[in-house]
Design an enzyme around this catalytic site. Structure first.
Site, PDB file in Angstrom:
ATOM      1  N   ASP A  39      69.960 -30.907 116.060  1.00 19.65           N
ATOM      2  CA  ASP A  39      71.431 -30.876 116.017  1.00 19.65           C
ATOM      3  C   ASP A  39      71.971 -31.301 117.364  1.00 19.65           C
ATOM      4  OD1 ASP A  39      74.086 -30.420 115.475  1.00 19.65           O
ATOM      5  OD2 ASP A  39      73.927 -28.237 115.511  1.00 19.65           O
ATOM      6  N   HIS A  76      76.108 -37.063 116.760  1.00 14.37           N
ATOM      7  CA  HIS A  76      76.651 -36.675 118.067  1.00 14.37           C
ATOM      8  C   HIS A  76      75.517 -36.381 119.046  1.00 14.37           C
ATOM      9  CE1 HIS A  76      76.074 -32.239 117.633  1.00 14.37           C
ATOM     10  NE2 HIS A  76      76.319 -32.449 116.362  1.00 14.37           N
ATOM     11  N   GLU A 109      80.977 -33.144 119.778  1.00 14.97           N
ATOM     12  CA  GLU A 109      81.213 -32.541 118.459  1.00 14.97           C
ATOM     13  C   GLU A 109      81.174 -31.027 118.526  1.00 14.97           C
ATOM     14  OE1 GLU A 109      80.097 -30.964 114.407  1.00 14.97           O
ATOM     15  OE2 GLU A 109      78.978 -30.799 116.270  1.00 14.97           O
ATOM     16  N   GLU A 110      80.198 -30.496 119.279  1.00 15.64           N
ATOM     17  CA  GLU A 110      79.992 -29.044 119.259  1.00 15.64           C
ATOM     18  C   GLU A 110      81.159 -28.271 119.853  1.00 15.64           C
ATOM     19  OE1 GLU A 110      77.918 -27.851 117.492  1.00 15.64           O
ATOM     20  OE2 GLU A 110      76.033 -28.942 117.491  1.00 15.64           O
TER      21      GLU A 110
END
Lengths: 461, 461
Positions: free
Chosen positions: A284, A270, A318-319
């Site tokens: 991330d 992502h 995504e987060e």
């Protein structure tokens, strides 16, 4: 009889030779991938690290739907368009509701004489608000039930036993506290170790109504000590979170399968990230996106035409976990295609040590065989069954039953290395290593190629 | 002849017996110290940790001359007054010039489209100011000379090879940059590892005129990468530091020597700290003060009356480095007294592993013998010669030639554990351990007692 024996013998020899020839060809490809990437003279060497660093440095964190995110999507997409893949495209998610952080703070008023600002970060989706009140510390949801927290601010100070147990406090902690009458919530950061580092992350976005923030593990312990020695603790929490309408894109690149073009290996990460510090989203999951992209790029630049289609995806959102994010958008729009595997790199792109897979037994065995046969020596031969899940691939798997894989990273059992930096300003290029990122590219390119080019039918279970 | 032999023999036996009796008594005392502190049933068990935590939590960081510092001095002093020592007193430093932090920030304007605040902390004594300009990165003072930094902001991005080499950039870096025409300075934080953690510390307070700040190692590397790929970097630094007149105190407690009261063993740490976060000053050097205080307290509560005087000191103003701080004040006012040793605990109060000593050869040998004879088994038997210096004791040593000792902490060669937290918000109770602090108390109380109660004259060289 002699003839039959001879025939069988000849057949066996041929089969063995064929197998042997085949092995050598495949081995040669894997060897080539590795040599290209690990050779300082090629354009692939350290390309993952350098490309990621360029995006991290130049565009900063990429909160879903933000201008930085859009800029970073456009810039990377333009680059990908020039990389010579069979197909490159974007898919717009339509109107989305996202969230932006505002001014925020936690100030400790009692027992200190002089007000003290605490290191903090608002949890994702926390609304704007200012609350000041007495703090009650709880260590579990059980304890929350036993204490009267009406009109108070709840501080969750749980024990770190890995992400699984901690995440419950971040996600459900604030809304559970609200239900019990609390006016706001502070959670201990979901962290393994800390240098006064606040960790953000998504809280229960559908129900959160009052300020919800993370404080450092140091300060959660401090407030706990204060309460234990009977000191009254008063803090003021200010949050400035706002929801707004915006949009974002998933984007793609593909090498078309030469024999089974409709059989798709999906592979990506992502591109959105949290917004804590100057480089948040390096590991991330900028790294996950870039190592997958580089994996596709090396296969393409070697002119390989695997039998099945390999599709790179950069998921969006995504987060933030909304039901209309990139994971859902892809699954709903592509769920009817024949996905062989959904590979998601979202556990970091630091030192690799193998793969997780969530698939049927036979497919798992096949991948295990491939990894052991071809990837020994590049540190990626270990395959962990029933452990291939990730968030975005998980939506596709949920809807279609597609098997999942991920790349695993060297760490201890609780992933203490990963969770020292996760969702902090420390998620930066500083924790990344060019050689480790290259090793991830080699591992991912190799396993994707092996599956995509596999002769036989891919087992359905 | 026989008579003479008998006489010599008898004398030797007596001497041996005496020595043996003496050893057992001394051993018994050391044993008692250890048993008292390590026994969960006593008031001494974990007292160092709990007392330190109370002060850290309740008063916060103790910047020299600040109100918090004064409150923490008063509160600890009141406690000490009730501890039953032979003598407890304060010494006021008179009017001092100190420094307070104001609002401060670093904002990255280029190459980012969207301005990005960087994690930062102003260096101690930096004046107030706002400067915006192009950034030039240098890695050494040599490189500073070679580059034209006139009108620019200098960013020092040096390699971490331990504190010794890094400190030069923090202390002299900003003023050297000014001399070369720079309008402001950012230094890479003096840090071993980082989770986006800025580290403060004193810069050249006599000469600094322009904003001087520390950024994180992550961002120093980022800016370095930007420049290496040819990106123009523009930042704005805002600092709000102000000097002001105030006052502060050294404070003391003493067990009077039973035989040589004028021979003084000085022992302590500095009670002031930096001001970065909510608990800064736990390990640097609240812990040092408290373990020394607890060491004196255990000797007192065991009713021990060593031959020489043991004097606990809490120095004031070590971090700010001014010429009228507590270190100078003590040395100038007490320099004529007969100091046997100046023991300073300022390397942290985490896991102990021995002592450093800077003294003549014979005294060093005596202390080494004592440690090996009595402290084996409590992890404090190692004595490192020519390595006992600290800052405040150093002033006394400079003026009077007093030998110095310190307590050493388990770490790697570059003290990477210590320098992960040093002068950050992460210098907190979270990095402290109650058992380790107790071990420090045992070690310090024991070695101080052994020297203070030593029968013979203390060797002068």
């Amino acid at each position: 009889m002699k003839f039959i024996i001879l025939l069988v013998f000849t057949f066996c020899v041929n089969a063995l030779m064929l197998r042997s020839v085949k092995d050598k060809m495949t081995e040669g490809v894997i060897q080539q991938i590795r040599e290209q990437i690990k050779n300082p003279q090629t354009q692939h060497y350290h390309s993952a690290y350098n490309r990621l660093a360029y995006y991290v440095d130049t565009f900063g964190p990429r909160l879903w739907g933000s201008e930085s995110m859009a800029d970073a999507v456009d810039a990377l997409y333009s680059e990908i368009e020039k990389m010579g893949f069979d197909r490159v495209w974007k898919e717009n998610l339509g109107e989305i509701t996202s969230w932006m952080r505002g001014e925020e703070s936690v100030t400790l008023y009692e027992p200190r004489e002089i007000p003290q600002k605490l290191n903090m970060i608002g949890l994702g989706w926390t609304p704007a608000g200012t609350v000041k009140g007495e703090v009650e510390v709880v260590h579990s949801f059980e304890e929350l039930k036993q204490k009267d927290v009406r009109g108070k601010i709840v501080c969750y100070n749980f024990e770190w036993n890995g992400y699984g147990s901690a995440i419950a406090f971040r996600f459900a902690g604030p809304t559970e506290a609200e239900k019990a009458g609390a006016i706001g919530t502070m959670i201990r950061s979901v962290a393994s170790v800390s240098i006064a580092s606040p960790h953000t992350g998504m809280t229960d976005y559908e129900n959160i109504k009052k300020p919800a923030v993370a404080i450092t593990v140091e300060d959660a312990d401090m407030i706990d000590r204060m309460r234990q020695r009977g000191q009254k603790v008063v803090v003021e929490i200010k949050t400035g979170g706002q929801q707004y309408k915006t949009t974002s894109d998933n984007f793609f690149a593909e090498i078309k399968g030469s024999k089974y073009p409709d059989e798709i290996l999906l592979m990506g990460g992502h591109w959105d990230s949290w917004d804590v510090g100057s480089q948040t989203g390096a590991n991330d999951d900028g790294g996950g996106v870039i190592v997958c992209l580089e994996a596709l790029r090396i296969l393409n630049s070697l002119g390989l035409k695997p039998k099945r289609t390999i599709r790179f995806i950069a998921w969006s959102g995504e987060e933030m976990g909304q039901k209309n994010n990139g994971g859902f958008h892809y699954a709903l729009n592509h769920g009817k295609e024949n996905h062989i595997i959904a590979f998601e790199s979202d556990l970091g792109s630091t030192k690799p040590y193998g793969f997780g897979i969530t698939a049927g037994q036979q497919f798992t065995q096949l991948v295990t065989y491939m990894a052991q046969e071809y990837l020994t020596g590049i540190g990626a031969e270990r395959v962990y069954p029933n452990d291939g899940e990730s968030v975005d691939s998980g939506v596709l798997a949920e809807i279609t039953g597609t098997p999942m894989m991920n790349n695993r990273i060297a760490d201890n059992e609780n992933h203490d290395f990963y969770f020292a930096y996760h969702h902090t300003a420390g998620d930066s290029m500083w924790m990344m290593d060019p050689d480790d990122m290259d090793d991830n590219v080699v591992a991912i390119a190799s396993i994707m190629y092996l599956i995509a080019d596999y002769d036989g039918p891919i087992p359905k279970d």
